[in-house]
Design an enzyme around this catalytic site. Structure first.
Site, PDB file in Angstrom:
ATOM      1  CB  THR A 116     -42.318 -82.410 -16.465  1.00 55.38           C
ATOM      2  OG1 THR A 116     -42.551 -81.364 -15.514  1.00 55.38           O
ATOM      3  CG2 THR A 116     -42.788 -81.901 -17.813  1.00 55.38           C
ATOM      4  CE1 TYR A 140     -38.713 -79.579 -19.155  1.00 55.34           C
ATOM      5  CE2 TYR A 140     -40.398 -78.871 -17.604  1.00 55.34           C
ATOM      6  CZ  TYR A 140     -39.447 -79.783 -18.004  1.00 55.34           C
ATOM      7  OH  TYR A 140     -39.239 -80.905 -17.249  1.00 55.34           O
TER       8      TYR A 140
END
Ligand code: UFG
Length: 321
Positions: A116, A140
């Site tokens: 990501t 995350y």
């Protein structure tokens, strides 16, 4: 060629399964359906299961002679990761280690990993290049960066070849309208705006209008889910051809502000709806724009879908879901 797609019943995974299947690959869709949908698992053979279930994976790897694994199963909510980091490290890191271990046991040495733009944290400049500073600011993003670093070591020590794809803002849907974006809960901008356009929500909230950007709202780089799927096929072919471990940004290289996306949704859907300006959401960088030159040069990858096409495909699926 048999490919196991872990998380193949989720948003991005299901689009990849459809494309793999259309290209003649044998697809094993492996998903615990905690966030995916059984109806999305229709390209290939569906086997319900969790990536922590090493016995089941061991049996599948042996039975199907899997050539490569694609891994899409991760928790993705930034806010939740701050409140409950253990959930993120346990699944996104711990369970990935289990998956890799059982792959190694079965001599499967090709792995495609969903990473990501969150690995860059608050970027110092845009467009972002792959070797720019990695400084994830939430569990995350950290969990994804940890796995990325592990994969470098797994190659050096065990010869496990991997591709890490750093997605920017994935959006849009299958052109036939069979699958699309439906997170539980939904936090992403485009599906939330579409809900407002349909009337499922009263309004769309803009999180922050005082950023140092052209109109004060955040700038993001939206990339169509089928363009992401296409990158996965290219990455897979690269590994199957003996390519080396590598990592790529996947974005369009174009930045659009939250205001511009709202205007584009109004234009494409011909719907009007209420827009409410509210405070900033903690942890949002002002700009996230990818430099994807590396994916273009090494994989021959280019985006095909514009922002309006992203919104139109999303709309066609979303209003019927
Ligand atoms: N936004 C709103 N209103 C909403 C929802 C979002 O204004 O109701 C704004 C956000 O503040 C942000 C932009 O729209 O500025 C995009 O937000 P998304 O939640 O759709 O996407 P993010 O850019 O936050 O998230 C993406 C990926 C994450 C990744 C992150 C990296 O989806 O997986 O980039 O920071 F972690």
């Amino acid at each position: 060629m048999a490919i196991l797609v872990a998380g193949g019943a989720g948003y991005i995974g299901s689009h990849v399964c459809k494309m793999l299947h259309s290209k003649g690959y044998k697809v094993i869709v492996y998903d615990n359906l905690s966030h995916g949908y059984k109806e999305f698992a229709k390209w290939g053979e569906f086997i319900p299961g969790d990536i922590s279930d090493v016995e089941l994976l061991d049996n599948i790897f042996k039975h199907y002679h899997i050539d490569a694994v694609m891994h899409f199963c991760a928790y993705i909510e930034v806010g939740e990761s701050v409140v409950d980091p253990q959930k993120y490290y346990e699944n996104n890191v711990g369970n990935t280690i289990k998956l890799l271990k059982v792959m190694r046991k079965n001599n499967i040495d090709k792995f495609i990993f969903s990473s990501t733009a969150a690995v860059y944290g608050m970027p110092e400049k845009v467009p972002i290049k792959e070797d720019d500073k990695k400084d994830p600011i939430n569990p995350y993003g950290k969990s994804k960066w940890m796995v990325e670093q592990m994969l470098e070591d797994y190659d050096k020590a065990y010869g496990l070849k991997s591709i890490r794809f750093r997605y920017f803002n994935a959006a849009g849907a299958d052109e036939e309208g069979e699958i699309g974006e439906a997170h539980k809960p939904e936090t992403h901008l485009i599906p939330l705006i579409l809900d407002a356009a349909i009337g499922r929500r009263d309004s769309i909230k803009i999180f922050g209008t005082n950023y140092d950007t052209k109109d004060g709202t955040c700038i993001r780089d939206f990339v169509h889910v089928n363009d992401l799927a296409d990158a996965h096929i290219k990455g897979l072919e690269y590994l199957l051809d003996g390519g080396k471990t590598d990592y790529f940004n996947l974005g369009s290289g174009e930045g659009y502000s939250v205001y511009e996306v709202i205007e584009a949704v109004k234009r494409v859907t011909k719907k009007n709806f209420k827009v409410v300006e509210t405070d900033r959401r903690p942890g949002d960088p002002a700009y996230l724009i990818a430099d994807s030159t590396k994916a273009k040069e090494k994989l021959g990858w280019e985006v095909k879908y514009s922002l309006d096409e992203i919104i139109l495909t999303a709309w066609n699926w979303h209003r019927n879901m």
